[in-house]
Design a protein around this motif. Structure first.
Motif, PDB file in Angstrom:
ATOM      1  N   GLU A 156      49.079  33.118  38.895  1.00  0.00           N
ATOM      2  CA  GLU A 156      47.753  33.751  39.177  1.00  0.00           C
ATOM      3  C   GLU A 156      46.505  33.675  37.847  1.00  0.00           C
ATOM      4  OE1 GLU A 156      45.546  35.334  40.810  1.00  0.00           O
ATOM      5  OE2 GLU A 156      46.932  35.349  42.714  1.00  0.00           O
ATOM      6  N   GLU A 187      41.690  29.391  46.666  1.00  0.00           N
ATOM      7  CA  GLU A 187      40.736  30.738  47.518  1.00  0.00           C
ATOM      8  C   GLU A 187      39.868  31.502  46.303  1.00  0.00           C
ATOM      9  OE1 GLU A 187      44.642  32.661  48.651  1.00  0.00           O
ATOM     10  OE2 GLU A 187      44.724  31.497  50.459  1.00  0.00           O
ATOM     11  N   ASN A 188      41.089  31.515  44.847  1.00  0.00           N
ATOM     12  CA  ASN A 188      40.245  31.942  44.056  1.00  0.00           C
ATOM     13  C   ASN A 188      38.677  30.923  43.649  1.00  0.00           C
ATOM     14  OD1 ASN A 188      41.772  33.491  43.555  1.00  0.00           O
ATOM     15  ND2 ASN A 188      43.308  31.988  41.498  1.00  0.00           N
ATOM     16  N   GLN A 191      36.292  31.817  46.437  1.00  0.00           N
ATOM     17  CA  GLN A 191      36.311  33.618  46.407  1.00  0.00           C
ATOM     18  C   GLN A 191      35.153  33.755  46.045  1.00  0.00           C
ATOM     19  OE1 GLN A 191      37.282  35.545  48.845  1.00  0.00           O
ATOM     20  NE2 GLN A 191      35.732  37.255  47.738  1.00  0.00           N
ATOM     21  N   GLU A 192      34.997  33.089  44.817  1.00  0.00           N
ATOM     22  CA  GLU A 192      34.639  33.363  43.652  1.00  0.00           C
ATOM     23  C   GLU A 192      32.892  32.367  43.625  1.00  0.00           C
ATOM     24  OE1 GLU A 192      33.222  35.060  40.157  1.00  0.00           O
ATOM     25  OE2 GLU A 192      35.043  34.832  40.718  1.00  0.00           O
TER      26      GLU A 192
END
Length: 286
Positions: A156, A187-188, A191-192
């Motif tokens: 992360e 995914e990160n 999403q951003e």
């Protein structure tokens, strides 16, 4: 175990505890930085109470029986806790080994008949060795949980999505890309993109030690997912050795915008968004 030996250990339980504590406190592997003497004594007293209470059973080696559940739970809890606290396998194993030494020493001092001493000592040895195996197995599970948690935390931390400008995101990737990490990266990033409404995303791979066909496929998947969200994706940090590897492997990145540095990718992004950055000329006053 004979009833006489069981009664002997019951009567000498305090002696065993004190001898065990002495062995632990004088051991070179004592970790006073991780556990206090009071906590160590509480753990020892809890385990020895449960252990001696079970020695009256006829089957001393079948730890799968329900009567050993209290001992297994206490020992497992201690092993898990020590794995999380940072104890080594040797330090955790000594907790049981030193208890065995204390029990055997008490038997040697109290049983005069050599044959009876040998028979009872063999039973204790087998029992404590089985408990040692349980301790190590539980400790390993606890250590694996710690490693998995730390791996997730590091992953992360090592995949931050940065808003470098309105409409422009950057994701510096450090380390090797694998399937699990690629999923987290996507995914990160996606999403951003949704939250910020950005139209350009820069994947900087200058911190990736090497690019092989698998890593390239992961990058292509990330670019494709980004485009499906309506954003253009740029790969920066293409070093000469990485470029040679990509060409040698025959990987087609022709439909992906690539730049040598993050600065070049950022300059391209500004141009694509019709933004202009100018250096201000300052005049110093004397």
């Amino acid at each position: 175990m004979s009833q006489n030996t069981y009664q002997l250990l019951q009567n000498k339980k305090k002696n065993i505890l004190e001898l065990w504590m002495k062995n632990q406190l004088t051991d070179e592997g004592l970790r006073e930085d991780l556990i206090s003497n009071d906590e160590l004594r509480n753990q020892s007293e809890e385990l020895i109470d449960a252990l001696v209470g079970n020695l009256s059973g006829s089957n001393l080696t079948n730890l799968e029986s329900d009567e050993w559940n209290p001992v297994i739970e206490i020992l497992g809890g201690i092993a898990i806790t020590r794995a999380r606290q940072g104890f080594s396998p040797r330090e955790t194993g000594n907790f049981v080994f030193l208890l065995k030494e204390a029990i055997l020493e008490v038997l040697q001092n109290e049983i005069d008949d050599p044959r009876a001493l040998f028979a009872e000592s063999q039973k204790i040895n087998r029992l404590m060795d089985s408990l040692s195996v349980v301790t190590f197995e539980t400790f390993i599970k606890g250590r694996e949980e710690v490693i998995l948690r730390q791996t997730d935390e590091i992953t992360e931390i090592s995949t931050p999505v940065i808003r470098v400008w309105d409409g422009i995101l950057a994701l510096p990737i450090i380390g090797t890309l694998d399937s699990a990490r690629t999923q987290i990266v996507m995914e990160n990033l996606l999403q951003e993109i949704v939250e910020s409404g950005s139209s350009i995303a820069i994947l900087d791979i200058s911190g990736v030690p090497a690019v092989d066909s698998l890593v390239a496929q992961h990058l292509i998947k990330t670019v494709s997912a980004t485009r499906l969200m309506g954003a253009e994706c740029i790969i920066s940090g293409i070093r000469p050795e990485i470029a040679q590897t990509v060409v040698h492997l025959g990987i087609d990145l022709s439909n992906i915008i690539t730049k040598a540095t993050l600065a070049s990718a950022l300059a391209y992004s500004f141009k694509a968004m019709r933004l202009e950055v100018k250096r201000l000329n300052t005049v110093s006053k004397i």
